[in-house]
Structures are given as structure tokens and as C-alpha cells.
Design a protein around this motif. Sequence first.
Motif, PDB file in Angstrom:
ATOM      1  N   VAL B 188       0.855  -1.193   0.000  1.00 19.97           N
ATOM      2  CA  VAL B 188       0.000   0.000   0.000  1.00 19.97           C
ATOM      3  C   VAL B 188       0.891   1.243   0.000  1.00 19.97           C
ATOM      4  CG1 VAL B 188      -1.781   1.276   1.249  1.00 19.97           C
ATOM      5  CG2 VAL B 188      -1.823  -1.236   1.232  1.00 19.97           C
ATOM      6  N   LEU B 189       0.688   2.117  -0.969  1.00 13.09           N
ATOM      7  CA  LEU B 189       1.467   3.352  -1.071  1.00 13.09           C
ATOM      8  C   LEU B 189       0.648   4.511  -0.527  1.00 13.09           C
ATOM      9  CD1 LEU B 189       3.081   3.116  -4.635  1.00 13.09           C
ATOM     10  CD2 LEU B 189       3.855   2.166  -2.465  1.00 13.09           C
ATOM     11  N   LEU B 190       1.244   5.262   0.379  1.00 14.36           N
ATOM     12  CA  LEU B 190       0.552   6.400   0.995  1.00 14.36           C
ATOM     13  C   LEU B 190       1.429   7.634   0.852  1.00 14.36           C
ATOM     14  CD1 LEU B 190      -1.502   7.798   2.908  1.00 14.36           C
ATOM     15  CD2 LEU B 190      -0.243   6.800   4.826  1.00 14.36           C
ATOM     16  N   GLN B 191       0.891   8.687   0.243  1.00 15.05           N
ATOM     17  CA  GLN B 191       1.613   9.965   0.220  1.00 15.05           C
ATOM     18  C   GLN B 191       1.286  10.695   1.520  1.00 15.05           C
ATOM     19  OE1 GLN B 191       3.861   9.055  -1.975  1.00 15.05           O
ATOM     20  NE2 GLN B 191       3.980  11.185  -2.650  1.00 15.05           N
ATOM     21  N   TRP B 192       2.279  10.736   2.391  1.00 12.60           N
ATOM     22  CA  TRP B 192       2.099  11.139   3.788  1.00 12.60           C
ATOM     23  C   TRP B 192       1.581  12.572   3.915  1.00 12.60           C
ATOM     24  CZ3 TRP B 192       2.075   8.182   7.964  1.00 12.60           C
ATOM     25  CH2 TRP B 192       2.200   8.774   9.223  1.00 12.60           C
ATOM     26  N   ASP B 193       2.064  13.443   3.051  1.00 12.50           N
ATOM     27  CA  ASP B 193       1.739  14.871   3.181  1.00 12.50           C
ATOM     28  C   ASP B 193       0.775  15.339   2.088  1.00 12.50           C
ATOM     29  OD1 ASP B 193       3.577  14.436   1.211  1.00 12.50           O
ATOM     30  OD2 ASP B 193       4.760  16.227   1.609  1.00 12.50           O
ATOM     31  N   ASP B 194      -0.030  14.413   1.598  1.00  7.70           N
ATOM     32  CA  ASP B 194      -1.013  14.734   0.568  1.00  7.70           C
ATOM     33  C   ASP B 194      -2.224  15.391   1.233  1.00  7.70           C
ATOM     34  OD1 ASP B 194      -2.833  14.834  -1.440  1.00  7.70           O
ATOM     35  OD2 ASP B 194      -2.771  12.695  -1.918  1.00  7.70           O
ATOM     36  N   GLU B 195      -2.404  16.685   0.964  1.00  4.21           N
ATOM     37  CA  GLU B 195      -3.466  17.409   1.667  1.00  4.21           C
ATOM     38  C   GLU B 195      -4.863  16.904   1.301  1.00  4.21           C
ATOM     39  OE1 GLU B 195      -3.119  21.633   1.341  1.00  4.21           O
ATOM     40  OE2 GLU B 195      -1.079  21.629   2.169  1.00  4.21           O
ATOM     41  N   GLY B 196      -4.991  16.376   0.078  1.00  2.08           N
ATOM     42  CA  GLY B 196      -6.302  15.879  -0.342  1.00  2.08           C
ATOM     43  C   GLY B 196      -6.580  14.464   0.146  1.00  2.08           C
ATOM     44  N   ASN B 197      -5.724  13.967   1.017  1.00  2.00           N
ATOM     45  CA  ASN B 197      -5.796  12.571   1.420  1.00  2.00           C
ATOM     46  C   ASN B 197      -6.078  12.489   2.919  1.00  2.00           C
ATOM     47  OD1 ASN B 197      -5.533   9.811   1.334  1.00  2.00           O
ATOM     48  ND2 ASN B 197      -3.640   9.872   0.161  1.00  2.00           N
ATOM     49  N   ASP B 198      -6.909  11.564   3.307  1.00  2.00           N
ATOM     50  CA  ASP B 198      -7.201  11.358   4.720  1.00  2.00           C
ATOM     51  C   ASP B 198      -6.231  10.294   5.245  1.00  2.00           C
ATOM     52  OD1 ASP B 198      -8.175  10.561   7.190  1.00  2.00           O
ATOM     53  OD2 ASP B 198     -10.270  10.820   6.594  1.00  2.00           O
ATOM     54  N   ARG B 199      -5.150  10.786   5.883  1.00  3.18           N
ATOM     55  CA  ARG B 199      -4.072   9.877   6.284  1.00  3.18           C
ATOM     56  C   ARG B 199      -4.554   8.816   7.264  1.00  3.18           C
ATOM     57  NH1 ARG B 199       0.464  12.649   9.613  1.00  3.18           N
ATOM     58  NH2 ARG B 199       0.807  13.826   7.696  1.00  3.18           N
ATOM     59  N   GLN B 200      -5.338   9.252   8.260  1.00  2.00           N
ATOM     60  CA  GLN B 200      -5.774   8.300   9.280  1.00  2.00           C
ATOM     61  C   GLN B 200      -6.650   7.216   8.666  1.00  2.00           C
ATOM     62  OE1 GLN B 200      -4.535   8.218  12.448  1.00  2.00           O
ATOM     63  NE2 GLN B 200      -5.477   6.200  12.320  1.00  2.00           N
ATOM     64  N   MET B 201      -7.495   7.632   7.715  1.00  2.00           N
ATOM     65  CA  MET B 201      -8.341   6.640   7.066  1.00  2.00           C
ATOM     66  C   MET B 201      -7.496   5.621   6.295  1.00  2.00           C
ATOM     67  SD  MET B 201     -10.880   6.756   4.006  1.00  2.00           S
ATOM     68  CE  MET B 201      -9.302   6.392   3.202  1.00  2.00           C
ATOM     69  N   ALA B 202      -6.441   6.111   5.640  1.00  2.00           N
ATOM     70  CA  ALA B 202      -5.565   5.197   4.895  1.00  2.00           C
ATOM     71  C   ALA B 202      -4.886   4.207   5.844  1.00  2.00           C
ATOM     72  CB  ALA B 202      -4.528   5.998   4.109  1.00  2.00           C
ATOM     73  N   LEU B 203      -4.454   4.695   7.013  1.00  3.16           N
ATOM     74  CA  LEU B 203      -3.814   3.805   7.990  1.00  3.16           C
ATOM     75  C   LEU B 203      -4.821   2.792   8.531  1.00  3.16           C
ATOM     76  CD1 LEU B 203      -1.679   6.499   9.898  1.00  3.16           C
ATOM     77  CD2 LEU B 203      -0.819   4.754   8.310  1.00  3.16           C
TER      78      LEU B 203
END
Lengths: 243, 243
Positions: B188-203
Amino acid sequence: MRFTSEQRLDDGVLERGFTLGEIPGILWTPASASAPAPLILMGHPGGLGRMYPRLAARARHSAAEGYAAATIELPGSGDRPRIAAVDEARADLRRALEASEPVADEIVDRLVLPLVDTAVPEWRAALDALVALPEIGGPAGYAGGPISIGVRLAVVEPRISAAVLFAGSFVPRAIFEEARQVTIPLLVLLQWDDEGNDRQMALDLFDAFASKEKTLHANMGGHTGVPQHEGDDGNRFFARHLK
Amino acid sequence: MRFTSEQRLDDGVLERGFTLGEIPGILWTPASASAPAPLILMGHPGGLGRMYPRLAARARHSAAEGYAAATIELPGSGDRPRIAAVDEARADLRRALEASEPVADEIVDRLVLPLVDTAVPEWRAALDALVALPEIGGPAGYAGGPISIGVRLAVVEPRISAAVLFAGSFVPRAIFEEARQVTIPLLVLLQWDDEGNDRQMALDLFDAFASKEKTLHANMGGHTGVPQHEGDDGNRFFARHLK
């Protein structure tokens, strides 16, 4: 630095024990080194004898890609004199964990900060001695844990150009603050399902690093179950930043 | 499946446009293929024309390591007929984001679930047609986003043996539940500082997958800033699981 033993391993890697003052250490250098090899300092939780099989495996994996690797014993571990204050903090930690109580910040501080304060100058002295060897040259990296030692080294030691940090629990608040000053490229390894690990704290620490280039690799498999392919990824990470 | 165009790229990769019924797609096959190549289905957010440069770069990177790669247009995107209900949900999403309001679950459901319900059978039909070609063989992988399509495919399509999933926001609760049924190896690739992305949801989604072998790679660089080395890591991930 004084070499105390020397053996050629079956893959041709040269393994030498040494002492730096009273501190024991091990240096592994590649089988065939035409040019000075970049050095990786290998962190570990303390106890060189107990950790030897895993450290030697990591070092040989790195040596196969042309890196020298070295490690030294941590203060208070292995054959080195115990540190009473740290032992006391460790006992307090164990009591808190057994009672399922939250671990107070002051216990974490007493457990970790004296180790970091003592170990980091020792690692720097080891670096001085190691880079003076003709077979070692170029920028150096740090790989391993405890992550608090890696953080402090990354902040204070300009010769550390990149680091692979193993996430672990019990990171003092002061180290969190230092993490905001880290700017070198980082690869942070997190064992996602490690019960002894505070996952959220590891994610927060990863977030705190100021490094423009930082990568987190989370894997399954528990504390000692880091998958084999992460060794390859670590070598490639260093290849991008140390060569 | 009907081929509509064919060109040999400068690195020798054969690029063929095709249609599967009304759905346009592109197939890239390696320059020299002595044996049938394992196939990677490449997901994307829709709009083959707009996405072409990035898709072609990813496909050529995979082809260099011996993989065939293919993609099809998403329902409602590019030259395909719009889907009124999805467009309406997208407008509702935009209104919510512009008003800095939380995005209601029902908007996410209306936006994503019809796409998944329509696209996944299309990807499976494309897989049927592609694996019937003599130059393609062996297990297949899925790489890309939207992550909801990847999750559904991983659950329902037994020929998908491993997947590289790009974390993104707006994952319906129903897809979260499906994630708990995913057991194939995942990167799973996650762009950590992607403002349009919900980081917690991805985790949380990463945590939900039942796969014994799952790895999360988080990097800096914003939504389109996935570093080059992740392409290499993806190839090596598939090499471990498709070959």
C-alpha cells in the motif's frame, strides 16, 4: 581502537572484533574492496553476544553490496558495567507494564536519556576511529535501533548522511523535539503488529522528522519478524544516499 | 477485444490500443518476451488521455522487468458516457469541500460504489480477454487506484494474486468491510503529506486488510509526487509474488 580478533567468513567478509577504550565492537568489511567502502553503523538494543547472529546477518547482507558495517556495545549492556539508574528505571518500567499501568514519561526519560547521552559520543568516537581506516571512506549511515540514539546521532553527527531507523516504543519527549531537527534522508521501519510497540507514537515520530526525503515501511510479523526484503530495501536506500 | 492501434516505443515496448465493447484500453508488452509475461492491471482515477503519460511511464517501467501492463477507461470518464448520479455526487462532494464541511458517508457511497460496481466486472472482462492472448500468462496483479476498485477486485477476482494499492480518500464503509476479506499480498502506497488525502483513514484501511503479508510505504511529495524508487519497489513486490 585496537583489533582483538579477526576471521574471514565463508562469504569472504572480514569480521574483526575491536575495543575502543573499554567498549567492545565488531567491524565487517566486504570480501573484495577495490575502493574505500562507505560505512553503516548498526544500532541494536544492547547485548552484542545475544544480538550477534542478527547483526552478523545484517552486516553480511550489507557487505555483499559493498558496505562496511560496524557496531559497538551499548553502555550498561553485555560485558560493560551496569548503570544503576538505568537498571532502576527498567525495573520501574517492568512494574508498570506488569500492572498494566501507563508508563510515566519520567520513567521513559530515566530509562532512555542517560543511554542516549552516553552512547552517542561513543558512536561518534567509533566513527572517528573507523573512518581513519584506509578501507573505509565516504559518507556514513546509521541503521537500527534504539531509535532515540539514531535521532540524536542524525542531529549532532554531520557525517551521518542517511539513516534506517527501527521504530520502537518509549521515546522521550525530548527526543521527539530533536526529531524535528532531523533533515537527512530517512527510512523508518515499523512492525505494524508488534504488541510491544506503540504504533501511534511511531507514526507521530515519523511525522515529526523534518527530512524532505523520508519513507516509512510498515510490515507484519512482530518485533523480530522484519521481512528479508527490507534488508534489500535498506541497501538500496543507502545506495541512493551514500554512493 | 479489438486492437485499434499499435506502436513500438523507443525502448522496444509494444503499445496497443484496444476496445472491449465500448471501453477503450491500452496494453503494453515487453520488448522481448520469450515466455508469456505476467500481467499487471494498472488502475487510475479516470481519464485515459489525461493519465496517459503517467500510465505509459509506469507500464514501461514494468515492461523493462518483464511484465505486461494494461489499463481500461473507467465508467463515466474520458470518452465514455457520463454517469449522472456520480456527477451529482461529485458536485455534492465539491460543495462540501468548498464549504469546509465534513463529507457525509452517503455522498462517498454515491460517488464511489456505482463506479466500483460497474468497473470491477469490466476489469474482470478485460482480464478474461487479456489472459487469452498468447503473450500473456501466469498470475496477474493490480496496481494503482482508486483503492476501492483494487479492494473489490482483490476480493472477487481469484486471478489477482497480489496488489499495489495507492491510498486515497473517500472510501465507502462497505469497502472497509470488504477490506477485511482481502488475503492476497499487498503493498500500500501512501503519500504522507497529501493534503487531499485522509491519512488516518488510509492507515485504518491498511490495518483492516486480512493479508498476512502486507506492507505500507509512506513517502513525502504530495499526491502526484510518488518517488521513482517506489516503481522499483513495486516491480520487486510483484517479482516476489507473480513469478
